[in-house]
Design an enzyme around this catalytic site. Structure first.
Site, short mmCIF file in Angstrom:
data_model
loop_
_atom_site.label_atom_id
_atom_site.label_comp_id
_atom_site.label_asym_id
_atom_site.label_seq_id
_atom_site.Cartn_x
_atom_site.Cartn_y
_atom_site.Cartn_z
N TYR A 27 0.87 -1.18 0.00
CA TYR A 27 0.00 0.00 0.00
C TYR A 27 0.89 1.22 0.00
O TYR A 27 1.85 1.30 0.78
CB TYR A 27 -0.90 0.00 1.25
CG TYR A 27 -1.72 1.25 1.43
CD1 TYR A 27 -1.45 2.14 2.47
CD2 TYR A 27 -2.79 1.56 0.59
CE1 TYR A 27 -2.22 3.29 2.65
CE2 TYR A 27 -3.55 2.70 0.76
CZ TYR A 27 -3.27 3.56 1.80
OH TYR A 27 -4.02 4.70 1.98
N ASP A 50 9.50 3.01 -1.24
CA ASP A 50 8.50 3.69 -0.40
C ASP A 50 8.83 3.39 1.07
O ASP A 50 8.43 2.36 1.60
CB ASP A 50 7.09 3.21 -0.77
CG ASP A 50 6.05 3.89 0.11
OD1 ASP A 50 4.85 3.60 -0.05
OD2 ASP A 50 6.43 4.69 0.99
N LYS A 100 5.45 9.62 8.23
CA LYS A 100 5.35 9.08 9.59
C LYS A 100 6.44 9.62 10.53
O LYS A 100 6.32 10.74 11.05
CB LYS A 100 5.31 7.56 9.54
CG LYS A 100 4.08 7.02 8.78
CD LYS A 100 4.06 5.50 8.72
CE LYS A 100 3.01 5.00 7.76
NZ LYS A 100 1.65 5.03 8.33
P1 KE4 Z 1 -0.49 8.49 4.40
O1 KE4 Z 1 -1.12 9.14 3.17
O2 KE4 Z 1 -1.50 7.66 5.19
O3 KE4 Z 1 0.26 9.49 5.27
O4 KE4 Z 1 0.63 7.48 3.88
C1 KE4 Z 1 0.28 6.51 2.95
C2 KE4 Z 1 1.30 5.37 3.02
C3 KE4 Z 1 2.27 5.30 2.03
N1 KE4 Z 1 3.20 4.31 2.03
C4 KE4 Z 1 3.22 3.38 3.02
C5 KE4 Z 1 4.25 2.31 2.99
C6 KE4 Z 1 2.26 3.42 4.08
O5 KE4 Z 1 2.28 2.49 5.05
C7 KE4 Z 1 1.28 4.43 4.08
C8 KE4 Z 1 0.20 4.53 5.14
N2 KE4 Z 1 0.17 3.48 6.09
C9 KE4 Z 1 -1.10 3.21 6.74
C10 KE4 Z 1 -0.87 2.04 7.71
N3 KE4 Z 1 -1.16 0.82 7.10
C11 KE4 Z 1 -1.64 4.42 7.44
C12 KE4 Z 1 -2.81 4.14 8.36
C13 KE4 Z 1 -4.11 4.61 7.75
O6 KE4 Z 1 -4.33 4.44 6.53
O7 KE4 Z 1 -4.94 5.14 8.54
#
Ligand code: KE4
Length: 428
Positions: free
Chosen positions: A142, A237, A265
């Site tokens: 993801y 990523d 993060k």
């Molecule tokens: P954000 O747009 O949520 O800040 O980041 C997206 C993203 C991009 N790349 C990786 C590897 C990620 O894990 C994420 C977001 N991770 C999720 C956890 N599985 C965020 C939690 C959520 O969606 O509420």
């Protein structure tokens, strides 16, 4: 009815599903999400003032512990000078320099406000730099919710992806190929056929969104060699793994130099800050220098940059990652030992401050398919029993878990004592 239930009912009147990000709704585990009122160190308290030892850590950002006094103080102080200016600030230079020093492959960096923005921009940049449209991602990874990345595997190899979300035109997803994680042969076959038309490959260098799944060295080496040979941009990523698995991120553990890296993060320390960066020749294509447009009102926000800078300062202190990894090891080895004692099939794995639990598994997962064969129903029972005992894991069998520097040996032991009680009951 408890306060969480009341709030959840109120929230759902005004907010889709009652949450501002789907996983928080407990959809895959059922039950009532806890509305968090405050957090400190390794713990969070809900609106009933019930305490939980927290292994979500805001999905990674809270690596130094919630409400770290030095981070809070730094943000309070900088807030006195204003919240956002829409103009460059010196702090953005400081954090760019820190990222460049700690992750040398990032020669130039652009700050944004979320991981989604970071990966979306990196994909557009790779397409603009190469003049190619096709991208490759891996099943189970993801990268945020931009249209090109909300794509699931097509019917077979080299069949382009299908939208994994409503609202994504088929036209968008036909430029996205989805391959199996750790499938070196599929990678080689794809590049042999269409390598010179592939703009980029984006990968989670330790997958954390299908639970923790580690890449094989063979897969990574093939990935780097094939992308280099075909002029394809390799995007690591590291939104989740950056400063989480090691000070230099996954790329420092792999000995791989990607062309672009996305982060998020940890670099915001819990505030909205993410980044994409890498080779200077590629970044030169980004506006205002080049013709690949990208922008953001709150990009490089002074408060988020301050929280990030202080967090990055703390993680560089002697022994930070050794201590964090030791606590993660203590948790994982302890969980596995307790499960074995009670005859519950559970494997665990970890890297730095990130871990996976695989219920019903007899081998560590190598792919999304492997994860589909784990016992999500057993995880769900474990999740709720532990929540009732005051321990909060990620509310999905397909998410990684996280520790912080505030997770002491005693708190991990307390977690294991509760796991002992819960797994005895589950095995009963
Ligand atoms: P954000 O747009 O949520 O800040 O980041 C997206 C993203 C991009 N790349 C990786 C590897 C990620 O894990 C994420 C977001 N991770 C999720 C956890 N599985 C965020 C939690 C959520 O969606 O509420």
């Amino acid at each position: 009815m408890n306060r969480n239930q009341e709030l959840f009912e109120q929230a759902r009147q005004l907010i889709p599903g009652g949450v501002n990000s789907p996983v928080r709704a407990f959809g895959s585990v059922g039950g009532v999400p806890r509305f968090i009122r405050r957090a400190k160190g390794a713990c969070v308290w809900d609106e009933n003032d019930d305490r939980y030892i927290d292994y979500v850590c805001s999905w990674g950002p809270a690596i130094v512990g919630h409400a770290h006094p030095e981070v809070v103080k730094a943000v309070q102080e900088v807030a006195e000078s204003g919240l956002s200016f829409g103009a460059p600030t010196a702090g953005e230079i400081d954090i760019a320099a820190a990222i460049n020093r700690l992750v040398p492959s990032v020669e130039q960096v652009r700050l944004v406000s979320s991981g989604t923005e970071a990966t979306m921009s990196a994909i557009r940049l790779a397409r603009g730099f190469t003049g190619r449209d096709t991208i490759i991602k891996f099943e189970g990874c993801y990268h945020g919710h931009s249209d090109s990345l909300l794509v699931k595997a097509g019917s077979g190899l080299l069949t382009f992806g299908n939208p994994s979300s409503g609202g994504v035109p088929a036209d968008f997803s036909r430029h996205t190929l989805v391959l199996r994680y750790n499938d070196t042969a599929a990678l080689q076959e794809t590049f042999a056929r269409i390598g010179d038309s592939i703009a980029c490959v984006i990968i989670e260098p330790f997958a954390g969104n299908m639970n923790l799944v580690k890449p094989s060295a063979e897969f990574l080496q093939a990935l780097r060699a094939l992308t280099a040979r075909h002029g394809t941009v390799l995007i690591y990523d590291e939104v989740m793994t950056g400063f989480r698995v090691a000070l230099g991120g996954a790329q420092s553990l792999h000995g791989i130099t990607p062309d672009l890296t996305t982060m998020g993060k940890v670099i915001g320390g819990g505030m909205p800050l993410a980044a994409f960066g890498g080779r200077a020749d590629i970044m030169a294509k980004i506006s205002p220098l080049g013709d690949v447009y990208q922008a953001g009102t709150l990009s490089g926000n002074p408060l988020a940059v301050t929280a990030g800078l202080k967090t990055l300062e703390i993680v560089q202190r002697d022994g930070f990652y050794e201590q964090l990894t030791a606590r993660t090891r203590q948790l994982c080895e302890g969980l596995q030992a307790v499960a074995t004692r009670h005859g519950v099939l559970l494997l665990t794995d970890y890297v730095g401050g990130m871990f996976g639990m695989y219920f019903g598994a007899d081998k560590l997962p190598q792919s999304y398919d492997d994860m589909q064969h784990t016992d999500a129903a057993l995880f769900k029972r474990f999740f709720h029993a532990m929540l009732d005992e005051g321990v909060a894991f990620a509310p999905s069998a397909f998410e990684a878990g996280f520790l912080s520097a505030a997770h002491s040996e005693d708190l991990v032991n307390a977690t294991l004592d509760k796991a002992d009680k819960v797994l005895a009951a589950l095995a009963g």
